[in-house]
Every structure is written in structure tokens, then in C-alpha cells.
Design a protein around this motif. Sequence first.
Motif, PDB file in Angstrom:
ATOM      1  N   VAL A 125       0.961  -1.117  -0.031  1.00  0.00           N
ATOM      2  CA  VAL A 125       0.085   0.115  -0.146  1.00  0.00           C
ATOM      3  C   VAL A 125       0.858   1.342  -0.137  1.00  0.00           C
ATOM      4  CG1 VAL A 125      -1.987  -1.046   0.880  1.00  0.00           C
ATOM      5  CG2 VAL A 125      -0.453  -0.127   2.508  1.00  0.00           C
ATOM      6  N   VAL A 126       2.399   1.222   0.320  1.00  0.00           N
ATOM      7  CA  VAL A 126       3.145   2.113   0.406  1.00  0.00           C
ATOM      8  C   VAL A 126       4.450   1.533  -0.276  1.00  0.00           C
ATOM      9  CG1 VAL A 126       4.454   4.059   1.340  1.00  0.00           C
ATOM     10  CG2 VAL A 126       2.214   3.538   2.144  1.00  0.00           C
ATOM     11  N   ASP A 127       4.856   2.062  -1.230  1.00  0.00           N
ATOM     12  CA  ASP A 127       6.266   1.265  -1.870  1.00  0.00           C
ATOM     13  C   ASP A 127       6.854   2.626  -2.369  1.00  0.00           C
ATOM     14  OD1 ASP A 127       8.094  -0.167  -2.961  1.00  0.00           O
ATOM     15  OD2 ASP A 127       6.881  -1.488  -4.235  1.00  0.00           O
ATOM     16  N   GLU A 128       8.012   3.017  -1.700  1.00  0.00           N
ATOM     17  CA  GLU A 128       8.552   4.327  -2.302  1.00  0.00           C
ATOM     18  C   GLU A 128      10.251   4.137  -1.830  1.00  0.00           C
ATOM     19  OE1 GLU A 128       6.973   7.505  -0.191  1.00  0.00           O
ATOM     20  OE2 GLU A 128       5.141   7.350  -0.750  1.00  0.00           O
ATOM     21  N   THR A 129      11.015   4.580  -2.726  1.00  0.00           N
ATOM     22  CA  THR A 129      12.229   4.623  -2.504  1.00  0.00           C
ATOM     23  C   THR A 129      12.799   6.200  -2.526  1.00  0.00           C
ATOM     24  OG1 THR A 129      12.699   4.248  -4.735  1.00  0.00           O
ATOM     25  CG2 THR A 129      13.031   2.273  -3.148  1.00  0.00           C
ATOM     26  N   PRO A 130      12.916   7.029  -1.639  1.00  0.00           N
ATOM     27  CA  PRO A 130      13.275   8.258  -1.582  1.00  0.00           C
ATOM     28  C   PRO A 130      14.566   8.318  -1.776  1.00  0.00           C
ATOM     29  CG  PRO A 130      11.670   8.096   0.152  1.00  0.00           C
ATOM     30  CD  PRO A 130      11.940   6.815  -0.447  1.00  0.00           C
ATOM     31  N   SER A 131      15.426   9.415  -2.310  1.00  0.00           N
ATOM     32  CA  SER A 131      16.610   9.490  -2.230  1.00  0.00           C
ATOM     33  C   SER A 131      17.259  10.286  -1.135  1.00  0.00           C
ATOM     34  CB  SER A 131      17.148  10.388  -3.676  1.00  0.00           C
ATOM     35  OG  SER A 131      16.659   9.634  -4.815  1.00  0.00           O
ATOM     36  N   ALA A 132      18.676  10.147  -0.734  1.00  0.00           N
ATOM     37  CA  ALA A 132      19.265  10.823   0.319  1.00  0.00           C
ATOM     38  C   ALA A 132      20.464  11.619  -0.194  1.00  0.00           C
ATOM     39  CB  ALA A 132      19.717   9.975   1.546  1.00  0.00           C
ATOM     40  N   TYR A 133      20.909  12.700   0.084  1.00  0.00           N
ATOM     41  CA  TYR A 133      22.025  13.424  -0.188  1.00  0.00           C
ATOM     42  C   TYR A 133      22.113  13.602  -1.494  1.00  0.00           C
ATOM     43  CZ  TYR A 133      23.325  13.739   4.818  1.00  0.00           C
ATOM     44  OH  TYR A 133      23.232  13.950   5.934  1.00  0.00           O
ATOM     45  N   GLY A 134      21.244  13.815  -2.580  1.00  0.00           N
ATOM     46  CA  GLY A 134      21.452  13.986  -3.938  1.00  0.00           C
ATOM     47  C   GLY A 134      21.702  12.651  -4.698  1.00  0.00           C
ATOM     48  N   ARG A 135      20.832  11.559  -4.259  1.00  0.00           N
ATOM     49  CA  ARG A 135      21.022  10.357  -4.862  1.00  0.00           C
ATOM     50  C   ARG A 135      22.109   9.734  -4.535  1.00  0.00           C
ATOM     51  NH1 ARG A 135      17.074   9.031  -7.940  1.00  0.00           N
ATOM     52  NH2 ARG A 135      18.254   7.267  -8.915  1.00  0.00           N
ATOM     53  N   VAL A 136      22.865   9.862  -3.250  1.00  0.00           N
ATOM     54  CA  VAL A 136      24.096   8.982  -2.822  1.00  0.00           C
ATOM     55  C   VAL A 136      23.474   7.656  -2.759  1.00  0.00           C
ATOM     56  CG1 VAL A 136      25.871   9.046  -0.977  1.00  0.00           C
ATOM     57  CG2 VAL A 136      25.394  11.035  -1.980  1.00  0.00           C
ATOM     58  N   TRP A 137      22.332   7.703  -1.892  1.00  0.00           N
ATOM     59  CA  TRP A 137      21.656   6.507  -1.665  1.00  0.00           C
ATOM     60  C   TRP A 137      20.130   6.726  -1.870  1.00  0.00           C
ATOM     61  CZ3 TRP A 137      23.897   8.814   2.632  1.00  0.00           C
ATOM     62  CH2 TRP A 137      22.903   8.744   3.876  1.00  0.00           C
ATOM     63  N   GLN A 138      19.420   5.253  -1.744  1.00  0.00           N
ATOM     64  CA  GLN A 138      17.955   5.484  -1.679  1.00  0.00           C
ATOM     65  C   GLN A 138      17.613   4.738  -0.519  1.00  0.00           C
ATOM     66  OE1 GLN A 138      17.323   3.762  -5.748  1.00  0.00           O
ATOM     67  NE2 GLN A 138      15.961   5.450  -6.098  1.00  0.00           N
ATOM     68  N   TYR A 139      16.676   4.961   0.243  1.00  0.00           N
ATOM     69  CA  TYR A 139      16.004   4.393   1.353  1.00  0.00           C
ATOM     70  C   TYR A 139      14.795   3.758   0.994  1.00  0.00           C
ATOM     71  CZ  TYR A 139      14.114   8.754   2.818  1.00  0.00           C
ATOM     72  OH  TYR A 139      13.042   9.899   3.019  1.00  0.00           O
ATOM     73  N   LEU A 140      14.243   2.682   1.514  1.00  0.00           N
ATOM     74  CA  LEU A 140      12.818   2.093   1.377  1.00  0.00           C
ATOM     75  C   LEU A 140      11.962   2.347   2.276  1.00  0.00           C
ATOM     76  CD1 LEU A 140      11.406  -0.011  -0.294  1.00  0.00           C
ATOM     77  CD2 LEU A 140      12.372  -1.868   1.219  1.00  0.00           C
ATOM     78  N   LEU A 141      10.849   2.827   1.896  1.00  0.00           N
ATOM     79  CA  LEU A 141       9.514   2.933   2.726  1.00  0.00           C
ATOM     80  C   LEU A 141       8.636   2.050   2.207  1.00  0.00           C
ATOM     81  CD1 LEU A 141       9.542   7.047   3.318  1.00  0.00           C
ATOM     82  CD2 LEU A 141       9.727   5.178   4.958  1.00  0.00           C
ATOM     83  N   PHE A 142       8.251   0.686   2.947  1.00  0.00           N
ATOM     84  CA  PHE A 142       7.223   0.029   2.428  1.00  0.00           C
ATOM     85  C   PHE A 142       6.177  -0.288   3.506  1.00  0.00           C
ATOM     86  CE2 PHE A 142       5.794  -4.379   2.107  1.00  0.00           C
ATOM     87  CZ  PHE A 142       5.537  -4.279   0.927  1.00  0.00           C
ATOM     88  N   ALA A 143       5.001  -0.532   3.230  1.00  0.00           N
ATOM     89  CA  ALA A 143       4.012  -0.811   3.980  1.00  0.00           C
ATOM     90  C   ALA A 143       3.029  -1.701   3.188  1.00  0.00           C
ATOM     91  CB  ALA A 143       3.041   0.351   4.360  1.00  0.00           C
ATOM     92  N   GLY A 144       2.927  -2.825   3.713  1.00  0.00           N
ATOM     93  CA  GLY A 144       1.940  -3.917   2.868  1.00  0.00           C
ATOM     94  C   GLY A 144       1.066  -4.722   3.785  1.00  0.00           C
ATOM     95  N   ILE A 145       0.145  -5.139   3.189  1.00  0.00           N
ATOM     96  CA  ILE A 145      -0.874  -6.038   4.242  1.00  0.00           C
ATOM     97  C   ILE A 145      -0.960  -7.583   4.000  1.00  0.00           C
ATOM     98  CG2 ILE A 145      -3.465  -6.284   4.410  1.00  0.00           C
ATOM     99  CD1 ILE A 145      -3.827  -3.296   3.417  1.00  0.00           C
ATOM    100  N   LYS A 146      -0.993  -8.324   5.238  1.00  0.00           N
ATOM    101  CA  LYS A 146      -1.072  -9.689   4.934  1.00  0.00           C
ATOM    102  C   LYS A 146      -2.538 -10.041   4.729  1.00  0.00           C
ATOM    103  CE  LYS A 146      -0.817 -13.592   8.060  1.00  0.00           C
ATOM    104  NZ  LYS A 146      -0.276 -14.237   9.326  1.00  0.00           N
ATOM    105  N   GLU A 147      -2.531 -10.697   3.588  1.00  0.00           N
ATOM    106  CA  GLU A 147      -3.742 -11.339   2.874  1.00  0.00           C
ATOM    107  C   GLU A 147      -3.945 -12.585   3.321  1.00  0.00           C
ATOM    108  OE1 GLU A 147      -5.004  -8.595  -0.830  1.00  0.00           O
ATOM    109  OE2 GLU A 147      -2.989 -10.228  -1.201  1.00  0.00           O
TER     110      GLU A 147
END
Length: 236
Positions: A214-236
Motif C-alpha cells: 500500500v506504500v512502496d517508495e524509494t526516496p533519495s538521500a544526499y542528492g541520490r548518494v543512496w535510496q532508502y525504502l519505505l514500504f507498507a504491505g498488508i497480510k492477506e
Amino acid sequence: MRLVVLPLVWGVRSFFSSVVGKHHRDTFGAMTTDNDEALQRYYDLHAGIYDATRWSFLFGREAAVRMLGTAGTPKRILEIGCGTGRNLASICREFPEAHVTGVDVSAAMIQKATPKILPHINRVRLLQQAYDRPVHTEGESFDAVLCSYSLTMFNPGWETAIEAAYNDLAPGGLMVVCDFHDWHFRFFKRWLGVSRVRVDGHLRPVLRSTFKAVVDETPSAYGRVWQYLLFAGIKE
């Protein structure tokens, strides 16, 4: 200023990682006794400086706490790798009616977390153990599980932790992950590998196949030096 602080922070982290490596060559993880001891040694060394140093590169933690309410207000919440209790305190403030459990392999981290959860002691439980199996009691599975910068350190063991989290969740429960995703520079990946941290986008496909995102994002940090994951998922 943040760009100046960042190399210093990573230097401190590298130093302590090398100290651990000299005394214990096993890979950090959550699957064997030897690996648990190595991971515990690492975080026992870091417990005293963790909160003072990680602010400059562990991005997304506040957003991850808020995301725990994505599928409704949770009544029972589990944090895997709760560390110094920073997130636990935030969870208690965000969800004042929830019962919260924190799991961490490090005794020093659990000790650091204890003062932070004292105002909420009647509804917080701390467990010092590796997370390689479900921890809920029968009939009291969790509505939401949080992994904040922990799965990339379970190496090996991250797949086992995701499976245990799935089994700890009630049907319709929410899995939230905030962690490193990928690094633009190869030398950072190699350096992190020496520190027993795996950062190659490996978490996202398994989380997607295990939970309904339901949330699946990979924002960038420090001008794309790295990306971090923000994930939220439901157990079906």
C-alpha cells in the motif's frame, strides 16, 4: 553542515565495525548463535552513541511510525530491532491505546530503551532475543509490525525475519519497513559489505511478494548518494 557530519559518522561506524571483525569473523545475522553473538557485540559497542550519530543518515523513521496506522489504528504493535527505544517512544505517542512489543538481540540496546518507555511501561514489553521466530502469544497476534533499519543487518537472516513477521501478524495486519535500499556508488556497497550490511535492493521484491503493498517508495538521500525504502504491505 550535514555533508560535513556524514563522513565523520560513517567513520565512527566503520571503526567499531572493524573492532567487531577483529574479534568475531562470523557474518551478522539472526539465524545462528554465533551470528547472534556478533550482532549483539556490534550493537553493545554502539548503544552509547547510536542516537547521537544516526540522525544524519537513518531517514524516514518518523514517516514509518506514522505509516503503522495506514490500515487502521493498531491495537498491538511489534518493532523488530527496537534498539535504543527511539521508535518505541514515538509509537506510544502516536498510538496511545496500543500495546507495544520491542525485540532486540542486544542487552545494551534494551537497557538504553528502558528509560524511554517508562512513561508507557504498562503497555510496553521488551524482549532481548534474536528475531528468528514469531514472538506473539496465542490469540494475540500483532496488527502491525515495524522493521526500521534492521533487516539489512540480518545478513544472513533477513528472509527468516520477514517470514517470522508474517506469522506474527494477524490477517489484514500491516508490515512496515524503513531501511536502506540501494547505493549509487559501488565503493559504498563494498564498504557496507565489509560491515556486514547488505544494500542491493534485495528487500523490496520479497516484501512485494509476501505482502500486498500500500506504500512502496524509494526516496533519495544526499542528492541520490543512496535510496532508502519505505514500504507498507498488508497480510492477506
